[in-house]
Design a protein around this motif. Structure first.
Motif: not given
Length: 114
Positions: A39, A68, A77, A80-81, A108-109
């Motif tokens: 990431l 995310y 982010l 999300f991480r 998008r992730v």
């Protein structure tokens, strides 16, 4: 001589058609797992992934507009991480990365639990 020119023209024309066919068209989604993905460290960094164990890593650029998403919930982010690190510790969950139209910019992730 005229047949040679026509044949040469046809071959060159077909080669340009093949080159155009290799260009990305529309958004494209890569499917990978948390263990095959790196990431970004910040909102304007890069993400690296590979789709299989023997595949080379693909590096794509993320921007501040990259989304995310975890189990249909959009988040920052940093959050999300943290969730992805928890997934890494608990198994090898599926991740998807959608690349934008005709670019290496990530739209998008997203991750989802099974």
């Amino acid at each position: 001589m005229k047949k040679i020119k026509i044949t040469l023209f046809a071959v060159l024309l077909s080669l340009t058609g093949m080159a155009a066919a290799d260009e990305p068209r529309g958004p494209f989604t890569y499917e990978t797992t948390v263990h095959k993905m790196r990431l970004p460290q910040n909102m304007n960094g890069t993400i690296s992934l590979r789709e299989c164990d023997d595949c080379e890593y693909i590096t794509l650029r993320v921007t501040s507009s990259t989304q995310y998403v975890f189990d249909k919930k959009r988040m920052r982010l940093a959050d999300f991480r943290i969730l992805v690190e928890n997934l890494r510790a608990n198994g090898d969950q599926t991740m998807n990365v959608t690349r934008g139209d005709q670019s290496n910019t990530v739209i998008r992730v997203f991750a989802y639990t099974d």
